[in-house]
Design an enzyme around this catalytic site. Structure first.
Site, short mmCIF file in Angstrom:
data_model
loop_
_atom_site.label_atom_id
_atom_site.label_comp_id
_atom_site.label_asym_id
_atom_site.label_seq_id
_atom_site.Cartn_x
_atom_site.Cartn_y
_atom_site.Cartn_z
N CYS A 115 -90.73 9.44 13.16
CA CYS A 115 -89.98 8.32 12.22
C CYS A 115 -90.63 7.00 13.01
O CYS A 115 -90.15 5.86 12.50
CB CYS A 115 -88.72 8.55 12.42
SG CYS A 115 -87.95 9.89 11.21
N HIS A 248 -84.20 2.18 11.60
CA HIS A 248 -84.37 3.34 11.12
C HIS A 248 -83.42 4.05 10.36
O HIS A 248 -82.25 4.17 11.12
CB HIS A 248 -85.04 4.40 11.95
CG HIS A 248 -85.30 6.02 11.43
ND1 HIS A 248 -85.72 6.28 10.47
CD2 HIS A 248 -84.80 6.80 12.22
CE1 HIS A 248 -85.55 7.30 10.28
NE2 HIS A 248 -85.30 7.97 11.02
N ASN A 278 -82.56 10.23 4.74
CA ASN A 278 -83.41 9.80 5.83
C ASN A 278 -84.89 10.03 5.19
O ASN A 278 -85.32 11.11 4.80
CB ASN A 278 -83.13 10.96 7.03
CG ASN A 278 -84.15 10.36 8.25
OD1 ASN A 278 -85.28 9.74 8.14
ND2 ASN A 278 -84.03 11.10 9.41
#
Length: 319
Positions: A115, A248, A278
């Site tokens: 990520c 994030h 996500n």
């Protein structure tokens, strides 16, 4: 080596049309809407259709970003793709982009740091600019999490969403609405906690799995705060000077913890996990794309990320 000038001249994101609410998971793994929302902040997520994948979403995001471009796309001389959920591990989506849009004179590469991938991709652009090997770059983050995840997995199957974002970066200001990239910091953290065992994707053996969620939570909180403090301090501004904080989008509890630990007003925090889940390396940049036009002049913006493996990174920007 002198730090090069870097400006975001255009940005666009794509999210699939299919909406998957929390209720979908009740019969699959017994998780209720309340249970999921309380622990993650997710109410729904977007999922790619059968004909969609990492490549197609990347192309759609680019078509949107291209509409706002002030120069010919053929002038792009560097394409960097960011993904940990590739559709093809040989012909990456950067080659699809190059072919579809006739970008014939560009270096074309794809990288993965989970990520953190988008932040590392922008750092690669910084290096190419500094060496004089490129002047107009295209960075695309595209994640097809649902192509690898297992919805019946009660630990992590409900977390994932799909989406993509495309960003044009130049070494000179191209318009009055450009955002200047002031600094980038990244760090590999494979040596801490459970490291590579905490979140993994074995394409032929189990798919996308997060067996050590508590470990991920702990270190994400620690290092997203730490890397944000570091980039702020390095550039002689204060956390109070921040106008937008874009973390994030892994878990609302992580986001809230980091914001509170840094003393950042939650009204300054951009959140999209409630609607999109996500979306991996694309998540924070989708947040930037959503609010790009409305950000006033002289806004200070920080993106802060944490990736499986582990890794972390931050970007400091000013509009």
């Amino acid at each position: 080596m002198k730090k090069p000038l870097m400006f975001i001249s255009s940005i666009g994101h794509y999210l699939p049309e299919r909406v998957v609410p929390n209720e979908y998971f009740l019969n699959l793994n017994g998780l209720t809407d309340e249970w999921i929302y309380t622990r993650t902040g997710i109410k729904e997520r977007r999922r790619a259709a059968e004909h969609e994948n990492t490549n197609t979403m990347a192309l759609e995001a680019l078509r949107i970003a291209k509409n706002k471009l002030t120069f010919k796309i053929s002038e792009v001389d560097l394409i960097v793709g960011a993904t940990y959920t590739p559709h093809d591990t040989v012909g990456s989506f950067t080659y699809e982009v190059q072919r579809e849009f006739g970008i014939t004179n560009a270096v074309s590469i794809s990288i993965s740091s989970a990520c953190s991938s988008f932040v590392n991709a922008v750092e690669i652009v910084q290096g190419y600019f500094a060496m004089g090997k490129a002047s107009k770059a295209l960075v695309i983050a595209s994640e097809h999490n649902s192509g690898y995840s297992d919805d019946t997995n009660s630990i992590s199957g409900h977390l994932w969403g799909d989406g993509a974002v495309a960003v044009f970066i130049t070494n000179e200001r191209m318009g009055t609405n450009d955002i200047e990239i002031n600094d980038i910091i990244t760090r590999g953290l494979g040596h801490i906690g459970q490291g590579p065992a905490a979140v993994y994707l074995h394409p032929r053996n189990g798919g996308l799995i997060m067996p050590h969620g508590k470990d991920v939570f702990q270190y994400a909180c620690t290092y997203m705060s730490e890397i944000t403090r570091e980039i702020i301090s390095k550039n002689n501004i204060t956390l109070a000077d921040l106008d937008y904080f874009i973390p994030h989008q892994a878990n609302i509890r992580i986001i809230n913890y980091v914001a509170d630990d840094l003393g950042i007003d939650r009204n300054k925090v951009i959140i999209n996990i409630d609607k999109y889940g996500n979306t991996g390396s694309a998540s924070s940049v989708i947040g930037l794309s959503q609010h790009y036009e409305e950000m006033p002049k002289d806004s200070n913006i920080v993106i802060s990320v944490f990736g499986g493996g582990y890794s972390t990174g931050a970007i400091l920007m000013k509009k």
